[in-house]
Design a protein around this motif. Structure first.
Motif, mmCIF file in Angstrom:
data_model
loop_
_atom_site.group_PDB
_atom_site.id
_atom_site.type_symbol
_atom_site.label_atom_id
_atom_site.label_comp_id
_atom_site.label_asym_id
_atom_site.label_seq_id
_atom_site.Cartn_x
_atom_site.Cartn_y
_atom_site.Cartn_z
ATOM 1 N N GLY A 1 3.248 8.314 2.482
ATOM 2 C CA GLY A 1 4.548 7.342 3.387
ATOM 3 C C GLY A 1 4.362 7.056 4.859
ATOM 4 N N LYS A 2 3.596 7.318 5.724
ATOM 5 C CA LYS A 2 3.629 7.916 6.819
ATOM 6 C C LYS A 2 2.676 5.963 7.128
ATOM 7 C CE LYS A 2 4.877 11.984 8.460
ATOM 8 N NZ LYS A 2 4.567 12.783 9.069
ATOM 9 N N ARG B 1 0.695 -2.961 -2.086
ATOM 10 C CA ARG B 1 1.199 -2.089 -1.876
ATOM 11 C C ARG B 1 1.550 -0.972 -3.279
ATOM 12 N NH1 ARG B 1 4.844 1.115 1.378
ATOM 13 N NH2 ARG B 1 4.806 -0.493 2.772
ATOM 14 N N GLU B 2 1.595 -1.842 -4.649
ATOM 15 C CA GLU B 2 2.022 -1.285 -5.865
ATOM 16 C C GLU B 2 0.601 -0.843 -6.502
ATOM 17 O OE1 GLU B 2 4.867 0.295 -7.121
ATOM 18 O OE2 GLU B 2 5.853 -0.638 -5.482
ATOM 19 N N ALA B 3 -0.440 -1.162 -5.574
ATOM 20 C CA ALA B 3 -1.651 -1.072 -6.436
ATOM 21 C C ALA B 3 -2.011 0.489 -5.608
ATOM 22 C CB ALA B 3 -2.053 -2.295 -6.424
ATOM 23 N N GLY C 1 -2.727 6.400 -5.555
ATOM 24 C CA GLY C 1 -2.396 7.293 -4.750
ATOM 25 C C GLY C 1 -1.411 8.086 -5.023
ATOM 26 N N GLU C 2 -1.565 8.012 -6.502
ATOM 27 C CA GLU C 2 -0.410 8.240 -7.159
ATOM 28 C C GLU C 2 -0.039 9.983 -6.820
ATOM 29 O OE1 GLU C 2 1.660 9.353 -11.701
ATOM 30 O OE2 GLU C 2 -0.070 7.654 -11.546
ATOM 31 N N ALA D 1 -6.558 9.789 4.156
ATOM 32 C CA ALA D 1 -5.441 8.785 4.652
ATOM 33 C C ALA D 1 -4.041 9.689 4.272
ATOM 34 C CB ALA D 1 -5.324 7.984 4.049
ATOM 35 N N CYS D 2 -3.865 10.782 3.514
ATOM 36 C CA CYS D 2 -3.243 12.213 3.327
ATOM 37 C C CYS D 2 -3.712 12.677 4.275
ATOM 38 C CB CYS D 2 -3.792 12.569 1.963
ATOM 39 S SG CYS D 2 -1.512 13.034 0.918
#
Length: 332
Positions: free
Chosen positions: A62-63, A49-51, A56-57, A32-33
């Protein structure tokens, strides 16, 4: 230009939205990145979202659009649509809400059905059956298509055969033992896929251990019948057989074993008689000829949903995602 680079350029020109529902898998998030940073497609991730951000740390997501089924505003509409599609199979509003809330694959396919995404890619952590089940239940087959099948785009380095070393191998991932009628359908779908993705004229060879009657066996009879049906049903394409592999792709052998055939020796779309042959064939070419293998790519679903190998890399996911985007462009 390399096949995948050409596909990426086409994806960029008319960006599509691809949902990646396996959103806690690091390979998916790495892909995805890349997809976002290279502006190849718009990405939707499914889940909390948080998970997702924790999984993906260190990645810039962001996009990405993150959609959580638990808080999704359009859930009532999705539930109603799934009930409408599956009511005769016993689907109730309660069961529809439960499956859409708990199964990201069903939710992702429903996004595609409702036009909130243009295609879906999954399979890094799910079986082919789990990926395709919601696709067939919700999206169903494309108009005029009898069968959902799959193919690999094979790009062989330093190869003069096929389309400058580029081939479609089908079916190498889905249909176990196709009948003559199913083989003919696979041939037609694969020719269309080759034209859409590679851009050159498809030249289709129906493969066997026999060339033009050199052997007799019920397995040969199936391919002979499939060739006849495919020629009748898809007169717009060059299709012939039955061919041994060398007679299909090597011009001198084709002329020797099948004189007079406009297809022999020039094939770029290889139709294998069964899944064993197709799967063994693509892996042999991938490993021994160091070919790039893109797939399995599905064909025949009303909108593009593609299955990954569970051994895939992030780079593989990127490749399948951009192919899915180009499929979506063509379907529109």
């Amino acid at each position: 230009m390399k096949f995948i680079d050409a596909i990426k350029e086409r994806a960029k020109q008319n960006k599509q939205t691809i949902v990646l529902p396996e959103s806690l898998e690091r390979r998916t998030l790495d892909a995805a990145c890349t997809l976002l940073s290279e502006e190849l497609v718009d990405v939707v991730l499914v889940g909390e979202r948080e998970a997702i951000l924790k999984a993906g740390e260190g990645l810039d997501l962001g996009k990405a659009k993150i959609v959580d089924p638990a808080t999704f505003e359009g859930m009532d509409q999705y539930v109603a649509e799934l009930v409408k599609l599956r009511e005769k199979k016993g689907m109730t509003p309660e069961s529809a809400r439960k499956i859409l809330s708990t199964d990201p694959l069903f939710f992702g396919v429903m996004m595609v059905k409702q036009g909130d995404a243009d295609g879906m890619v999954a399979g890094a952590v799910n079986s082919t059956a789990n990926v395709l089940r919601p696709s067939l239940q919700i999206l169903k087959t494309a108009p005029g298509t009898k069968l959902v099948s799959s193919f690999f785009v094979m790009v062989v380095p330093d190869c003069t055969y096929g389309s400058n070393g580029t081939f479609i191998f089908s079916d190498a991932g889905l249909v176990q033992n196709p009948s003559a009628e199913e083989l003919a359908s696979i041939a037609g779908s694969s020719a269309k896929s080759f034209k859409a993705l590679v851009g050159d004229e498809p030249i289709v060879g129906m493969l066997s251990h026999s060339t033009k009657g050199s052997a007799t066996h019920p397995d040969v009879d199936k391919v002979v019948e499939a060739t006849k049906l495919a020629q009748e049903q898809y007169p717009e394409f060059k299709i012939d057989g039955e061919f041994q592999l060398d007679a299909a792709i090597v011009p001198s052998v084709g002329q020797s074993k099948a004189p007079g055939s406009p297809v022999a020796g020039n094939v770029n779309v290889l139709i294998f008689p069964d899944l064993d042959a197709g799967n063994i064939g693509y892996k042999l070419v991938q490993r021994l000829a160091k070919a790039e293998a893109y797939g399995p790519i599905t064909q025949g679903i009303a909108k593009p949903v593609n299955d990954l190998s569970r051994g895939c890399t992030a780079e593989d996911i990127v490749g399948v995602a951009v192919i899915t985007a180009v499929q979506a462009q063509n379907m529109k």
